[in-house]
Write an enzyme that holds these catalytic residues in place. Structure first.
Site, PDB file in Angstrom:
ATOM      1  N   ALA A   1       0.856  -1.186   0.000  1.00 50.70           N
ATOM      2  CA  ALA A   1       0.000   0.000   0.000  1.00 50.70           C
ATOM      3  C   ALA A   1       0.885   1.226   0.000  1.00 50.70           C
ATOM      4  CB  ALA A   1      -0.903   0.003   1.224  1.00 50.70           C
ATOM      5  N   LYS A   2       0.450   2.198  -0.745  1.00 53.80           N
ATOM      6  CA  LYS A   2       1.224   3.434  -0.871  1.00 53.80           C
ATOM      7  C   LYS A   2       1.468   4.042   0.511  1.00 53.80           C
ATOM      8  CE  LYS A   2       3.102   6.756  -3.208  1.00 53.80           C
ATOM      9  NZ  LYS A   2       2.605   8.084  -3.072  1.00 53.80           N
ATOM     10  N   ARG A   3       0.429   3.975   1.350  1.00 56.97           N
ATOM     11  CA  ARG A   3       0.555   4.652   2.641  1.00 56.97           C
ATOM     12  C   ARG A   3       1.611   4.007   3.529  1.00 56.97           C
ATOM     13  NH1 ARG A   3      -3.943   1.834   2.449  1.00 56.97           N
ATOM     14  NH2 ARG A   3      -4.301   0.228   4.006  1.00 56.97           N
TER      15      ARG A   3
ATOM     16  N   GLY B   1       4.493   3.148   2.328  1.00 58.05           N
ATOM     17  CA  GLY B   1       5.811   3.443   1.781  1.00 58.05           C
ATOM     18  C   GLY B   1       6.189   2.746   0.493  1.00 58.05           C
TER      19      GLY B   1
END
Ligand code: GLU
Length: 276
Positions: free
Chosen positions: A237-239, A241
Site C-alpha cells: 500500500a502506498k501509505r 511506503g
C-alpha cells in the site's frame, strides 16, 4: 475471444501491486490473442481524482502494457447502474437501509471480509424514506435464482456463497451503484470473458455471480491472482511506503524491465506473493 481488463480506482497512485495485476490481465489476453481493456473505476466522487488517470495511462505505457479500445469510465455509466437498480427493485430483491456505520457495528454479530455483516435491521422496512442506501436481500435473491456455481481458473468450480458477505449495499446513499453493482454491470457491458483481480476480492465474486443471474448477464470465468505482500503478509500500500510507479517512472527507471522482473517472480527485497 478472450477479453480481460485492468480496473484501477483513481484515488491514489499505482504501485507495484497494481503493476502485477495489470500484467496478469494483459498477458492472459495477449497469450490468447485477445483484448486487454482499461476501465477507470471513478464512481467514488470526491475521492476520485482525474490527475491520477493521466498518470495511470503513462504508467501502463511505461510498463509496456498497451490496452485495446477506448478507456472506459464508470462515471459515464450512471444511467446503466440506475436501470439495473430499478430492475432489481421491481424484482423486490433490494430494500432501503438508513443504518449508519456505527449502528451496524453495534448490532452486528458476525464479521465478513469487508467488515461487519449487516444484521438485517432494515430488512422488513418496505418504505423508501428517500436518500437511503439499497441493500440486496441475499436470501430472497437466492430463493429466486436457486443454487449457483462459478469457476475460477486457479481455484476451480465454486458454489456461490453470497451469504458470506451478507446483504451488501448495491446503491449507495449518494451514488447510483456500489462497487459490486458497477463492476458486475461493466464486466458484462465490456464483454469481459476472464475477470482477473486479486485474491482479496475472491468473496466479492459470490455476490457478482448472484447479480449476473438476477440481471440475466453473461457469466465469465474468474482468475483471482495472488497479491504482492510485505513481510507481515499485508498487501502493498502506498501509505506504508511502497514507491508509486509514477515516482519510479519519473526517476528514469525502466518500466519494461520492472514488468519483466514481476513476470519472473523477481520481487524487491521483502516483497513476495501471497499464498492463500
Ligand atoms: N477498482 C478495483 C481496485 O482498484 C478493482 C476491482 C476489480 O478488478 O474488480 O481494487
Amino acid at each position: 475471444m478472450i477479453r480481460t481488463r485492468f480496473a484501477p480506482s483513481p484515488n491514489g497512485a499505482l504501485h507495484l501491486g497494481h503493476a502485477y495485476a495489470a500484467i496478469v490481465a494483459h498477458d492472459l489476453a495477449r497469450r490468447g490473442s485477445g483484448e486487454f481493456l482499461l476501465r477507470i473505476e471513478d464512481i467514488d466522487g470526491p475521492r476520485s481524482r482525474p490527475e491520477f488517470v493521466c498518470e495511470f495511462l503513462a504508467d501502463l505505457e511505461w510498463l509496456g502494457l498497451p490496452w485495446d479500445n477506448d478507456v472506459s469510465f464508470q462515471s459515464r455509466r450512471f444511467a446503466d447502474y440506475e436501470d439495473a437498480a430499478e430492475r432489481l427493485k421491481a424484482m423486490d430483491v433490494l430494500y432501503p437501509c438508513t443504518c449508519t456505520r456505527a449502528e451496524i457495528a453495534a448490532a452486528a454479530t458476525a464479521a465478513g471480509p469487508e467488515g461487519p455483516i449487516y444484521p438485517g435491521t432494515c430488512r422488513e422496512k418496505n418504505r423508501d424514506p428517500g436518500g437511503a442506501a439499497w441493500r440486496l436481500d441475499v436470501s430472497k435473491a437466492l430463493a429466486f435464482t436457486g443454487p449457483l456455481e462459478w469457476t475460477d481458473e486457479i481455484a476451480g468450480v465454486r458454489n456461490a456463497r453470497p451469504d458470506l458477505l451478507g446483504d451488501v449495499v448495491l446503491v449507495r446513499k449518494e451514488l447510483p451503484a456500489s462497487y459490486h453493482l458497477a463492476a458486475t454491470l461493466d464486466d458484462a457491458k465490456d464483454g469481459i470473458t476472464v475477470v482477473t483481480r486479486g485474491q482479496d476480492l475472491f468473496t466479492a465474486t459470490h455476490v457478482h455471480r448472484l447479480l449476473q443471474e438476477l440481471l440475466g448477464l453473461p457469466v465469465p470465468v474468474w482468475h483471482h491472482h495472488p497479491l504482492l505482500v510485505e513481510p507481515d503478509g499485508r498487501k502493498l500500500a502506498k501509505r506504508r511506503g511502497s514507491p508509486s510507479l509514477a515516482d519510479r517512472r519519473r526517476a528514469g527507471e525502466d518500466g519494461r524491465a520492472i514488468a519483466d522482473d514481476l513476470r519472473l517472480g523477481r520481487f524487491p527485497a521483502g516483497i513476495s506473493l501471497s499464498s492463500a
